[in-house]
Motif scaffolding. Sequence first.
Motif, PDB file in Angstrom:
ATOM      1  N   VAL A  73     -40.554   0.477  -2.272  1.00  0.00           N
ATOM      2  CA  VAL A  73     -40.148   1.712  -2.938  1.00  0.00           C
ATOM      3  C   VAL A  73     -39.775   1.429  -4.391  1.00  0.00           C
ATOM      4  CG1 VAL A  73     -38.375   3.506  -2.950  1.00  0.00           C
ATOM      5  CG2 VAL A  73     -39.405   2.813  -0.795  1.00  0.00           C
ATOM      6  N   ASN A  74     -39.137   0.294  -4.621  1.00  0.00           N
ATOM      7  CA  ASN A  74     -38.711  -0.032  -5.985  1.00  0.00           C
ATOM      8  C   ASN A  74     -39.872  -0.424  -6.892  1.00  0.00           C
ATOM      9  OD1 ASN A  74     -35.691   0.114  -6.618  1.00  0.00           O
ATOM     10  ND2 ASN A  74     -35.740  -0.676  -4.524  1.00  0.00           N
ATOM     11  N   LYS A  75     -40.970  -0.837  -6.276  1.00  0.00           N
ATOM     12  CA  LYS A  75     -42.152  -1.173  -7.078  1.00  0.00           C
ATOM     13  C   LYS A  75     -42.614   0.062  -7.862  1.00  0.00           C
ATOM     14  CE  LYS A  75     -46.279  -2.112  -5.454  1.00  0.00           C
ATOM     15  NZ  LYS A  75     -47.256  -2.593  -4.507  1.00  0.00           N
ATOM     16  N   ASP A  76     -42.416   1.229  -7.231  1.00  0.00           N
ATOM     17  CA  ASP A  76     -42.823   2.478  -7.886  1.00  0.00           C
ATOM     18  C   ASP A  76     -41.684   3.124  -8.658  1.00  0.00           C
ATOM     19  OD1 ASP A  76     -45.286   2.126  -6.663  1.00  0.00           O
ATOM     20  OD2 ASP A  76     -44.594   3.120  -4.832  1.00  0.00           O
ATOM     21  N   SER A  77     -40.591   2.416  -8.815  1.00  0.00           N
ATOM     22  CA  SER A  77     -39.446   3.012  -9.514  1.00  0.00           C
ATOM     23  C   SER A  77     -38.886   1.994 -10.514  1.00  0.00           C
ATOM     24  CB  SER A  77     -38.374   3.400  -8.483  1.00  0.00           C
ATOM     25  OG  SER A  77     -37.170   3.727  -9.119  1.00  0.00           O
ATOM     26  N   PRO A  78     -39.619   1.766 -11.597  1.00  0.00           N
ATOM     27  CA  PRO A  78     -39.221   0.682 -12.501  1.00  0.00           C
ATOM     28  C   PRO A  78     -37.877   0.906 -13.185  1.00  0.00           C
ATOM     29  CG  PRO A  78     -41.073   1.934 -13.400  1.00  0.00           C
ATOM     30  CD  PRO A  78     -40.846   2.447 -12.024  1.00  0.00           C
ATOM     31  N   ASN A  79     -37.465   2.168 -13.333  1.00  0.00           N
ATOM     32  CA  ASN A  79     -36.256   2.410 -14.137  1.00  0.00           C
ATOM     33  C   ASN A  79     -34.974   2.588 -13.340  1.00  0.00           C
ATOM     34  OD1 ASN A  79     -37.842   2.263 -16.424  1.00  0.00           O
ATOM     35  ND2 ASN A  79     -38.446   4.412 -16.158  1.00  0.00           N
ATOM     36  N   LYS A  80     -35.101   2.876 -12.056  1.00  0.00           N
ATOM     37  CA  LYS A  80     -33.889   3.109 -11.274  1.00  0.00           C
ATOM     38  C   LYS A  80     -33.945   2.261 -10.005  1.00  0.00           C
ATOM     39  CE  LYS A  80     -31.291   6.739  -8.856  1.00  0.00           C
ATOM     40  NZ  LYS A  80     -31.166   6.080  -7.569  1.00  0.00           N
ATOM     41  N   LEU A  81     -32.881   1.528  -9.765  1.00  0.00           N
ATOM     42  CA  LEU A  81     -32.831   0.703  -8.557  1.00  0.00           C
ATOM     43  C   LEU A  81     -32.545   1.605  -7.350  1.00  0.00           C
ATOM     44  CD1 LEU A  81     -32.760  -2.060  -7.139  1.00  0.00           C
ATOM     45  CD2 LEU A  81     -30.340  -2.202  -7.722  1.00  0.00           C
ATOM     46  N   ILE A  82     -33.446   1.613  -6.392  1.00  0.00           N
ATOM     47  CA  ILE A  82     -33.271   2.454  -5.200  1.00  0.00           C
ATOM     48  C   ILE A  82     -32.696   1.605  -4.073  1.00  0.00           C
ATOM     49  CG2 ILE A  82     -34.473   3.879  -3.486  1.00  0.00           C
ATOM     50  CD1 ILE A  82     -36.397   4.646  -5.722  1.00  0.00           C
ATOM     51  N   GLY A  83     -31.558   2.037  -3.571  1.00  0.00           N
ATOM     52  CA  GLY A  83     -30.886   1.265  -2.528  1.00  0.00           C
ATOM     53  C   GLY A  83     -30.807   2.041  -1.219  1.00  0.00           C
ATOM     54  N   ILE A  84     -29.998   1.519  -0.304  1.00  0.00           N
ATOM     55  CA  ILE A  84     -29.894   2.121   1.032  1.00  0.00           C
ATOM     56  C   ILE A  84     -29.463   3.587   0.955  1.00  0.00           C
ATOM     57  CG2 ILE A  84     -28.642   2.003   3.217  1.00  0.00           C
ATOM     58  CD1 ILE A  84     -28.454  -0.970   2.937  1.00  0.00           C
ATOM     59  N   ASN A  85     -28.438   3.858   0.158  1.00  0.00           N
ATOM     60  CA  ASN A  85     -27.946   5.234   0.026  1.00  0.00           C
ATOM     61  C   ASN A  85     -29.023   6.202  -0.402  1.00  0.00           C
ATOM     62  OD1 ASN A  85     -25.335   5.651   0.737  1.00  0.00           O
ATOM     63  ND2 ASN A  85     -24.509   4.728  -1.115  1.00  0.00           N
ATOM     64  N   ASP A  86     -29.830   5.772  -1.382  1.00  0.00           N
ATOM     65  CA  ASP A  86     -30.890   6.652  -1.882  1.00  0.00           C
ATOM     66  C   ASP A  86     -31.918   6.933  -0.788  1.00  0.00           C
ATOM     67  OD1 ASP A  86     -29.890   6.498  -4.660  1.00  0.00           O
ATOM     68  OD2 ASP A  86     -30.472   4.403  -4.454  1.00  0.00           O
ATOM     69  N   LEU A  87     -32.223   5.902  -0.001  1.00  0.00           N
ATOM     70  CA  LEU A  87     -33.207   6.108   1.071  1.00  0.00           C
ATOM     71  C   LEU A  87     -32.661   7.058   2.126  1.00  0.00           C
ATOM     72  CD1 LEU A  87     -34.811   2.589   1.667  1.00  0.00           C
ATOM     73  CD2 LEU A  87     -35.719   4.520   0.397  1.00  0.00           C
ATOM     74  N   LEU A  88     -31.364   6.930   2.423  1.00  0.00           N
ATOM     75  CA  LEU A  88     -30.759   7.837   3.401  1.00  0.00           C
ATOM     76  C   LEU A  88     -30.816   9.271   2.884  1.00  0.00           C
ATOM     77  CD1 LEU A  88     -27.560   5.843   4.495  1.00  0.00           C
ATOM     78  CD2 LEU A  88     -29.549   6.340   5.899  1.00  0.00           C
ATOM     79  N   ASN A  89     -30.355   9.468   1.647  1.00  0.00           N
ATOM     80  CA  ASN A  89     -30.319  10.822   1.089  1.00  0.00           C
ATOM     81  C   ASN A  89     -31.701  11.448   1.039  1.00  0.00           C
ATOM     82  OD1 ASN A  89     -27.596  11.351   0.667  1.00  0.00           O
ATOM     83  ND2 ASN A  89     -27.563  10.033  -1.135  1.00  0.00           N
ATOM     84  N   GLU A  90     -32.673  10.627   0.657  1.00  0.00           N
ATOM     85  CA  GLU A  90     -34.020  11.174   0.569  1.00  0.00           C
ATOM     86  C   GLU A  90     -34.525  11.577   1.960  1.00  0.00           C
ATOM     87  OE1 GLU A  90     -37.122   8.675  -1.047  1.00  0.00           O
ATOM     88  OE2 GLU A  90     -38.552  10.207  -0.417  1.00  0.00           O
ATOM     89  N   PHE A  91     -34.223  10.733   2.922  1.00  0.00           N
ATOM     90  CA  PHE A  91     -34.659  11.028   4.298  1.00  0.00           C
ATOM     91  C   PHE A  91     -34.036  12.341   4.793  1.00  0.00           C
ATOM     92  CE2 PHE A  91     -34.422  10.716   8.914  1.00  0.00           C
ATOM     93  CZ  PHE A  91     -35.725  10.343   9.236  1.00  0.00           C
ATOM     94  N   TYR A  92     -32.730  12.498   4.550  1.00  0.00           N
ATOM     95  CA  TYR A  92     -32.055  13.720   5.008  1.00  0.00           C
ATOM     96  C   TYR A  92     -32.608  14.953   4.308  1.00  0.00           C
ATOM     97  CZ  TYR A  92     -28.604  10.324   6.710  1.00  0.00           C
ATOM     98  OH  TYR A  92     -27.989   9.270   7.322  1.00  0.00           O
ATOM     99  N   SER A  93     -32.956  14.799   3.036  1.00  0.00           N
ATOM    100  CA  SER A  93     -33.455  15.970   2.313  1.00  0.00           C
ATOM    101  C   SER A  93     -34.847  16.367   2.805  1.00  0.00           C
ATOM    102  CB  SER A  93     -33.447  15.720   0.801  1.00  0.00           C
ATOM    103  OG  SER A  93     -34.452  14.787   0.506  1.00  0.00           O
ATOM    104  N   LEU A  94     -35.547  15.438   3.424  1.00  0.00           N
ATOM    105  CA  LEU A  94     -36.866  15.761   3.972  1.00  0.00           C
ATOM    106  C   LEU A  94     -36.797  16.286   5.399  1.00  0.00           C
ATOM    107  CD1 LEU A  94     -39.082  12.690   2.983  1.00  0.00           C
ATOM    108  CD2 LEU A  94     -39.445  15.073   2.314  1.00  0.00           C
ATOM    109  N   TYR A  95     -35.957  15.643   6.196  1.00  0.00           N
ATOM    110  CA  TYR A  95     -35.976  15.922   7.648  1.00  0.00           C
ATOM    111  C   TYR A  95     -34.722  16.605   8.160  1.00  0.00           C
ATOM    112  CZ  TYR A  95     -39.856  12.551   7.918  1.00  0.00           C
ATOM    113  OH  TYR A  95     -41.047  11.905   7.774  1.00  0.00           O
TER     114      TYR A  95
END
Length: 556
Positions: A381-403
Amino acid sequence: MSFKIEEVQTKPFDGQKPGTSGLRKRVKIFQQEHYTENFIQSILDSIQVKDSTLVIGGDGRFFSPETVQTILKIGSANGVGKFIVGKDSILSTPAASNIIRKYKATGGILLTASHNPGGPAPESITNPIYEKTKAIKSYKVLEAPPLDLSKIGEYSYGPSKVSIIDSVADYTILLKSIFDFPLIKKFLDEHRPDFQVLFDGLNGVTGPYARALFVESFGLPESSIQNCVPLPDFGGGHPDPNLTYAHTLVEAVEEKGIQFGAASDGDGDRNMIYGKGAFVTPSDSVAIIAHWADTIPYFKEGGVKGLARSMPTSKAIDLVAQKKGLEYFEVPTGWKFFGNLMDAGRLSICGEESFGTGSDHIREKDGLWAVIAWLNIIAAVNKDSPNKLIGINDLLNEFYSLYGRSFFSRYDYEEVSSEGAHKLVDHLNEALKSGSLNKTVHTATSSSTTFEVSGLYDFEYKDPIDHSLSKNQGQVITFSDGSRVVFRLSGTGSQGATVRMYVERYVAADAGASALSKPAAEGLQSLIEVALKISKLKEFLGREEPTVITVSLPIC
Ligand code: G6P
Ligand code: ZN
């Protein structure tokens, strides 16, 4: 060459019945004269032992080395062709499952606080073993000195061959064939020191595996692993990866602000993912791995066949399956139920709320597999996000916003009286039969939230492959807002009874970011209150508070 084999007279012991996975008793019980010997002889009497190959290992717990010697002596006397033994009798459960499959062994015996490898033995194997334990009159032993298990190599032992193997090598090769190691290493190199990793082995079996992966393969510093020396008493701790027992990890992660923390249990098949301020419930963990499966070479190349969870696990993974158009299954608690689906080519990724996560790469759940899966996903995921470090919290939030989010909690009442536990089960069964709870409305006094009961049933499962029926797998109460509560007696306790209460409340994605965090966690609290009231749990068990609480935390 002739070997001296002695036949030792014995008498049956009561209760040598393997439970959810394996025979679980306190070490003291195994230490009784003839106790372990009887059980080993009964296992051998239940399989095609002549010229078989058995894999032996374990988590290095107290009494393991002695027991391995006993298995060698009895096994050899009974005609086992070859033993494959982990050096110093160490093999994690997933590593043993891999070795059994890779070297096409007949089966294996694992000495651990949990589980038998391979896949876990189904009842069609454990029931005949139990029958043998009830009728046993004697066992056979090879008269020979103990074998030195500390030296890797090929040996003869009586009429059998023994191969003492590096406990870690095959497992590392396996994980390297599944995940994108170069990608993970590159990500970790590039984000040092702002993305720190801490793995806690809880002094169980995974220490050497973790060192091979985190330190040797990914080049992380020694400080990225802790409690990674397997100790016979697990360093006095309880090697369970949950918020209570893995507190060494939780404290270190919070104190040092570590982005990625993880722990594994004593025999290495379970895991917990915990980043700073971010506990990933096992139910969410498996769903998120399934969601991002395409970032993992094993699934990108082989495809994802189907998804599955155990019944009390939250329904988050079902939503992923629906979105991706995949087949999905709800099975009873116990990893053995996934095996048939995997063998039939219908299941790739599955998990249980009890901190087990895994895939069809082996037939056991796999703690380090889950941890590396998360690292692989984060790196991708971070390979596609050069400017912002994506961590566990971000993955959780993104998942909840989708599902949407399935708030989940489990209350464990350990070592309660069996009588109280059965009264609780009977009470719920009566309500089930009479329908007395149906449509009743219950108010939580703490929040005045109300919940209306929409159904009550006893979960049963018909295996779609072999059509076997498993009944009484937990009592489920559903509510009209889609929430549910499950009551189940643990199949793994070694003392008294353990009652588990599982509570789940779903909040849809469109409820918005704030509802997906704190307020709904409070809603879960109200549901817990109502569940305790309806079940009269405190009254039956005589316990005010649970022993262990696993709960979705508000995320920052
Ligand atoms: C073992 C099995 C798991 C299962 C767990 C349930 O660890 O390997 O697959 O989820 O037991 O334990 P319980 O105590 O809830 O029966
Ligand atoms: Zn385990």
